[in-house]
Write a protein that holds these residues in place. Structure first.
Motif, PDB file in Angstrom:
ATOM      1  N   CYS A   3       0.889  -1.159   0.000  1.00  0.00           N
ATOM      2  CA  CYS A   3       0.000   0.000   0.000  1.00  0.00           C
ATOM      3  C   CYS A   3       0.928   1.209   0.000  1.00  0.00           C
ATOM      4  O   CYS A   3       1.553   1.520   1.015  1.00  0.00           O
ATOM      5  CB  CYS A   3      -0.929   0.046   1.211  1.00  0.00           C
ATOM      6  SG  CYS A   3      -1.857   1.611   1.266  1.00  0.00           S
TER       7      CYS A   3
ATOM      8  N   ALA B  61       0.231   4.286  -0.102  1.00  0.00           N
ATOM      9  CA  ALA B  61      -0.235   5.353   0.806  1.00  0.00           C
ATOM     10  C   ALA B  61       0.269   5.104   2.226  1.00  0.00           C
ATOM     11  O   ALA B  61       0.649   6.048   2.936  1.00  0.00           O
ATOM     12  CB  ALA B  61      -1.761   5.430   0.779  1.00  0.00           C
ATOM     13  N   CYS B  62       0.296   3.850   2.655  1.00  0.00           N
ATOM     14  CA  CYS B  62       0.874   3.521   3.973  1.00  0.00           C
ATOM     15  C   CYS B  62       2.373   3.823   3.976  1.00  0.00           C
ATOM     16  O   CYS B  62       2.898   4.361   4.952  1.00  0.00           O
ATOM     17  CB  CYS B  62       0.684   2.035   4.296  1.00  0.00           C
ATOM     18  SG  CYS B  62      -0.934   1.579   4.935  1.00  0.00           S
TER      19      CYS B  62
ATOM     20  N   CYS C 299      -6.069  -2.316   1.638  1.00  0.00           N
ATOM     21  CA  CYS C 299      -5.605  -1.629   2.840  1.00  0.00           C
ATOM     22  C   CYS C 299      -6.824  -1.091   3.579  1.00  0.00           C
ATOM     23  O   CYS C 299      -7.538  -0.245   3.048  1.00  0.00           O
ATOM     24  CB  CYS C 299      -4.654  -0.485   2.493  1.00  0.00           C
ATOM     25  SG  CYS C 299      -4.264   0.497   3.966  1.00  0.00           S
TER      26      CYS C 299
ATOM     27  N   ARG D 198      -6.871   0.699   6.213  1.00  0.00           N
ATOM     28  CA  ARG D 198      -6.633   2.055   6.687  1.00  0.00           C
ATOM     29  C   ARG D 198      -6.982   3.085   5.619  1.00  0.00           C
ATOM     30  O   ARG D 198      -7.637   4.079   5.886  1.00  0.00           O
ATOM     31  CB  ARG D 198      -5.153   2.140   7.058  1.00  0.00           C
ATOM     32  CG  ARG D 198      -4.710   3.401   7.667  1.00  0.00           C
ATOM     33  CD  ARG D 198      -3.204   3.282   8.004  1.00  0.00           C
ATOM     34  NE  ARG D 198      -2.652   4.606   8.198  1.00  0.00           N
ATOM     35  CZ  ARG D 198      -2.810   5.299   9.312  1.00  0.00           C
ATOM     36  NH1 ARG D 198      -3.489   4.791  10.312  1.00  0.00           N
ATOM     37  NH2 ARG D 198      -2.287   6.512   9.420  1.00  0.00           N
ATOM     38  N   HIS D 199      -6.568   2.824   4.388  1.00  0.00           N
ATOM     39  CA  HIS D 199      -6.791   3.790   3.312  1.00  0.00           C
ATOM     40  C   HIS D 199      -7.937   3.410   2.379  1.00  0.00           C
ATOM     41  O   HIS D 199      -8.274   4.177   1.486  1.00  0.00           O
ATOM     42  CB  HIS D 199      -5.506   3.957   2.488  1.00  0.00           C
ATOM     43  CG  HIS D 199      -4.395   4.561   3.278  1.00  0.00           C
ATOM     44  ND1 HIS D 199      -3.332   3.841   3.759  1.00  0.00           N
ATOM     45  CD2 HIS D 199      -4.211   5.840   3.706  1.00  0.00           C
ATOM     46  CE1 HIS D 199      -2.515   4.644   4.446  1.00  0.00           C
ATOM     47  NE2 HIS D 199      -3.037   5.852   4.437  1.00  0.00           N
TER      48      HIS D 199
HETATM   49 ZN   LIG Z   1      -2.607   1.892   3.356  1.00  0.00          ZN
END
Ligand SMILES: [Zn+2]
Ligand SMILES: [Zn+2]
Length: 168
Positions: free
Chosen positions: A99, A101-102, A121, A123-124
């Protein structure tokens, strides 16, 4: 020099939240200029380091091995165990997933991306990348992630975020 005498001079490396063992071992080795064989010797775990860096956890690392490694990297064995898939949860050795973005928020490979149950993911709410979205190259094993970009076309992981599909 005996391995016992070397340990106190090894640099500590602070783990990231959710970091996978492969990524952590790579960082620890580079900080201390150690090969997988050299770290295996220092921790007295034989050839296990190279296997673990490839997520070959069959058989899984024993408690004794984690405790031996923990002494060398100066972390709790329990903290190292968090870098492994949870007991009974299957994982994918390949492809290595990301991911992006992570990664932008915390530059590491996360163990949850390799779990079979992980689809995206959480989280995102973004799809995970299984290869470079620009050139299709597979990601290297996380222990070998040094630069944070595709090793073939040099697209940075940060620039890969826009290729992740949103599930929002
Ligand atoms: Zn992420
Ligand atoms: Zn690429």
């Amino acid at each position: 020099m005996e391995a016992e005498n070397i340990k106190p001079w090894l640099f500590r490396v602070q783990p990231y939240q959710g970091e996978s063992l492969s990524y952590f071992l790579g960082r620890f080795r580079r900080a201390n200029d150690l090969t997988p064989t050299g770290l295996g010797k220092a921790a007295e775990v034989g050839g296990a380091i190279a296997r673990w860096e490839k997520f070959r956890f069959n058989p899984p690392p024993s408690r004794q091995q984690l405790e031996a490694l923990a002494k060398v990297v100066r972390l709790d064995a329990d903290r190292l165990a968090q870098m492994l898939p949870p007991a009974g949860v299957g994982m994918k050795l390949e492809p290595i997933r990301l991911c992006a973005a992570c990664y932008v928020e915390s530059p590491c490979h996360k163990i949850e991306w390799q779990l079979k149950i992980t689809q995206e993911c959480d989280r995102h709410k973004l799809s995970l990348l299984s290869e470079c979205p620009n050139c299709g190259a597979r990601f290297k094993i996380p222990a070998a992630w040094v630069d944070g970009w595709c090793q073939r076309c040099f697209l940075s992981f940060a620039d890969m975020v826009k290729y992740q599909k949103s599930y929002r």
